[in-house]
Write an enzyme that holds these catalytic residues in place. Sequence first.
Site, PDB file in Angstrom:
ATOM      1  N   TRP A   1     -16.860  11.296 -11.452  1.00 49.68           N
ATOM      2  CA  TRP A   1     -15.784  11.206 -10.450  1.00 49.68           C
ATOM      3  C   TRP A   1     -15.246  12.421  -9.756  1.00 49.68           C
ATOM      4  O   TRP A   1     -14.897  12.444  -8.382  1.00 49.68           O
ATOM      5  CB  TRP A   1     -14.969  10.106 -10.767  1.00 49.68           C
ATOM      6  CG  TRP A   1     -13.863  10.738 -11.985  1.00 49.68           C
ATOM      7  CD1 TRP A   1     -14.065  10.426 -13.261  1.00 49.68           C
ATOM      8  CD2 TRP A   1     -12.909  11.525 -11.927  1.00 49.68           C
ATOM      9  NE1 TRP A   1     -13.187  11.195 -14.082  1.00 49.68           N
ATOM     10  CE2 TRP A   1     -12.314  11.616 -13.026  1.00 49.68           C
ATOM     11  CE3 TRP A   1     -12.049  12.179 -10.850  1.00 49.68           C
ATOM     12  CZ2 TRP A   1     -11.056  12.441 -13.344  1.00 49.68           C
ATOM     13  CZ3 TRP A   1     -10.921  12.762 -11.141  1.00 49.68           C
ATOM     14  CH2 TRP A   1     -10.326  12.838 -12.379  1.00 49.68           C
ATOM     15  N   TRP A  12       1.598   1.533  -3.334  1.00 51.30           N
ATOM     16  CA  TRP A  12       0.587   2.251  -4.373  1.00 51.30           C
ATOM     17  C   TRP A  12       0.629   3.605  -3.968  1.00 51.30           C
ATOM     18  O   TRP A  12       0.323   4.456  -5.312  1.00 51.30           O
ATOM     19  CB  TRP A  12      -0.958   1.657  -3.764  1.00 51.30           C
ATOM     20  CG  TRP A  12      -1.929   2.285  -4.488  1.00 51.30           C
ATOM     21  CD1 TRP A  12      -2.726   3.232  -4.033  1.00 51.30           C
ATOM     22  CD2 TRP A  12      -2.433   2.127  -5.667  1.00 51.30           C
ATOM     23  NE1 TRP A  12      -3.572   3.778  -5.012  1.00 51.30           N
ATOM     24  CE2 TRP A  12      -3.499   2.932  -6.010  1.00 51.30           C
ATOM     25  CE3 TRP A  12      -2.068   1.144  -6.658  1.00 51.30           C
ATOM     26  CZ2 TRP A  12      -4.133   3.142  -7.096  1.00 51.30           C
ATOM     27  CZ3 TRP A  12      -2.936   1.331  -8.111  1.00 51.30           C
ATOM     28  CH2 TRP A  12      -3.854   2.093  -8.031  1.00 51.30           C
ATOM     29  N   GLU A  43       0.818  -1.176  -0.026  1.00 52.03           N
ATOM     30  CA  GLU A  43      -0.012   0.074   0.121  1.00 52.03           C
ATOM     31  C   GLU A  43       0.830   1.247   0.004  1.00 52.03           C
ATOM     32  O   GLU A  43       0.462   2.308  -0.321  1.00 52.03           O
ATOM     33  CB  GLU A  43      -1.005   0.038   1.349  1.00 52.03           C
ATOM     34  CG  GLU A  43      -1.835  -1.223   1.096  1.00 52.03           C
ATOM     35  CD  GLU A  43      -2.963  -0.985   0.149  1.00 52.03           C
ATOM     36  OE1 GLU A  43      -3.107  -0.076  -0.422  1.00 52.03           O
ATOM     37  OE2 GLU A  43      -3.435  -2.245  -0.470  1.00 52.03           O
ATOM     38  N   TRP A  88      -9.728   8.043  -7.163  1.00 55.58           N
ATOM     39  CA  TRP A  88     -11.036   8.105  -7.825  1.00 55.58           C
ATOM     40  C   TRP A  88     -11.051   7.851  -9.222  1.00 55.58           C
ATOM     41  O   TRP A  88     -12.159   7.167  -9.701  1.00 55.58           O
ATOM     42  CB  TRP A  88     -11.551   9.719  -7.668  1.00 55.58           C
ATOM     43  CG  TRP A  88     -12.088  10.126  -6.624  1.00 55.58           C
ATOM     44  CD1 TRP A  88     -11.567  10.346  -5.115  1.00 55.58           C
ATOM     45  CD2 TRP A  88     -13.705   9.627  -6.194  1.00 55.58           C
ATOM     46  NE1 TRP A  88     -12.531  10.322  -4.290  1.00 55.58           N
ATOM     47  CE2 TRP A  88     -13.777  10.003  -4.826  1.00 55.58           C
ATOM     48  CE3 TRP A  88     -14.726   9.420  -6.882  1.00 55.58           C
ATOM     49  CZ2 TRP A  88     -15.007   9.902  -3.969  1.00 55.58           C
ATOM     50  CZ3 TRP A  88     -15.909   9.218  -6.225  1.00 55.58           C
ATOM     51  CH2 TRP A  88     -15.866   9.539  -4.682  1.00 55.58           C
ATOM     52  N   ASN A 144     -10.628   2.586   4.011  1.00 54.01           N
ATOM     53  CA  ASN A 144     -10.207   2.462   2.238  1.00 54.01           C
ATOM     54  C   ASN A 144     -11.281   1.317   1.650  1.00 54.01           C
ATOM     55  O   ASN A 144     -11.727   1.837   0.747  1.00 54.01           O
ATOM     56  CB  ASN A 144      -8.711   1.730   2.263  1.00 54.01           C
ATOM     57  CG  ASN A 144      -8.593   1.630   0.545  1.00 54.01           C
ATOM     58  OD1 ASN A 144      -8.473   2.887   0.032  1.00 54.01           O
ATOM     59  ND2 ASN A 144      -8.307   0.573   0.118  1.00 54.01           N
ATOM     60  N   TRP A 158     -22.542  11.436 -17.906  1.00 53.22           N
ATOM     61  CA  TRP A 158     -22.799  11.559 -16.670  1.00 53.22           C
ATOM     62  C   TRP A 158     -24.265  12.154 -16.449  1.00 53.22           C
ATOM     63  O   TRP A 158     -24.731  12.807 -17.378  1.00 53.22           O
ATOM     64  CB  TRP A 158     -21.979  12.396 -15.812  1.00 53.22           C
ATOM     65  CG  TRP A 158     -20.573  11.869 -16.253  1.00 53.22           C
ATOM     66  CD1 TRP A 158     -19.275  12.289 -16.811  1.00 53.22           C
ATOM     67  CD2 TRP A 158     -19.918  10.694 -15.484  1.00 53.22           C
ATOM     68  NE1 TRP A 158     -18.235  11.666 -16.564  1.00 53.22           N
ATOM     69  CE2 TRP A 158     -18.211  10.701 -15.723  1.00 53.22           C
ATOM     70  CE3 TRP A 158     -20.235   9.866 -14.781  1.00 53.22           C
ATOM     71  CZ2 TRP A 158     -17.602   9.839 -15.358  1.00 53.22           C
ATOM     72  CZ3 TRP A 158     -19.502   8.900 -14.047  1.00 53.22           C
ATOM     73  CH2 TRP A 158     -18.110   8.786 -14.445  1.00 53.22           C
TER      74      TRP A 158
END
Length: 479
Positions: free
Chosen positions: A361, A280, A277, A384, A343, A308
């Site tokens: 988003w 990441w 992580e 996102w 998370n 959208w």
Amino acid sequence: MANGPIILWFTRDLRLRDHPALQAAARNGPVIPLFILQDQDTVRWPLGGASKWWLARSLRSLARDLKEKGSRLILRRGDPAAILAALAQETGAAAVYWSRAYEPDLIRAQEDARGALEKAGIAVKRFGGRILFEPETISTQEGSPYKVFTPFYKALLARGDPSEPLSALDTLPAPVAWPESDTLESWALEPTKPDWAGGLRATWTPGEAGARDRLAWFLDEAAADYDEMRDRPDIDGTSRMSPHLTWGEISPRQIWHGAKPHAEGSAQKGIESFLSEVVWREFSYHLLFHWPALPDTSWREEFREFPWDENEQALRAWQCGRTGYPIVDAAMRQLYEIGWMHNRCRMITASFLIKDLLIPWQRGEEWFWDTLVDADLASNSAGWQWAAGSGADAAPYFRIFNPVKQAERFDPEGAYVREYVPELAGMPAKHIHAPWEAPSKILRDAGVHLGETYPEPIVDHGKARKRALAAFQQIKRGN
């Protein structure tokens, strides 16, 4: 030794330990530690409310730590280039040192400052320390940046461990005279009327000491089980290091080398999962550096034409935790109460906004930016875009989280929902995640009146899923 003092410009590196720029400044002359609050109307991503609260607390902690080293923190507000040039002239500074930025707004501020300082004959030195490896040092065989996490992860591991953290300084050499400083109170970063930060104060200890204490707790108490427990929002099984990393109260290599010795026996898998992580986060920073439009524009071009639905009423229900889906509402209320969200729940709430509600988003990203104490431009935008299917190595768009199934799997007894959605506290675990399906007697006994004490679902997930997939097919046909 330099002829004059060194100005150390703190940005998102609010610590004294493992701080390359600070240690270099201390070796070369008296140090004037400086934090500049940029004019927020001049940046694309001004600080959100939760970030301002954390920043105020973190700066207080940094000022105390500097005082213990025989130094002090100077505060100035405005344009960094103008402030640094003026302060250098005022103090006779020989140089200005800072940690490298990766966010577009801060990169621009540092470039402008460099130009102004060098024009005035003031030396500028830039140092690393905010990430494990600089973006130029990890690339594919073709020399291009990685776009997929797994090969990036393997390439990073192939480099070996990052260098050891720098040891702590005993003292900081002070200048003969100190320049004037703003007061933190004059910046009014913390909320007063209304004071909505009670949950933040009860939950967090901003500052370098708080970061070290939390990491020590995690490594001793939770890291061994991290791989199994990290997806359970009803259990305190994650590190919660993200805001400390966001503000640089601890460095990623401090975390890396702090965690490595614990990777033994049954704890090895948990530590490796935790460090993945950290990588990441690293991947997100490299992406942001190479694609600075990441926070604003879909990385995959086909998503820029996505149909959208700009539904303000639905967006507001999501923001307030009033969607009628308990796991979504619990997560959104946790976010508002403590400035942080688990998370797994970030993924659930993002999927719900983007795919169940078909809201862009970017609207979710902006809300998280305002309400998260760990509002980090790289991680927030990459996360996102991952959820939307529009980013690098993103989840496929057709992976649509079912909020009820997610809740039943990761909050099996409903403890997380009961904590943050108290109007459902009396519901049995069997029905708490889908109260609209519960028998009338169960609802009555729990004191739940759908549409009154708790909302009906604002969308039918099954129908919403079909609508989302149809929208995705529309952009596929268009491309």
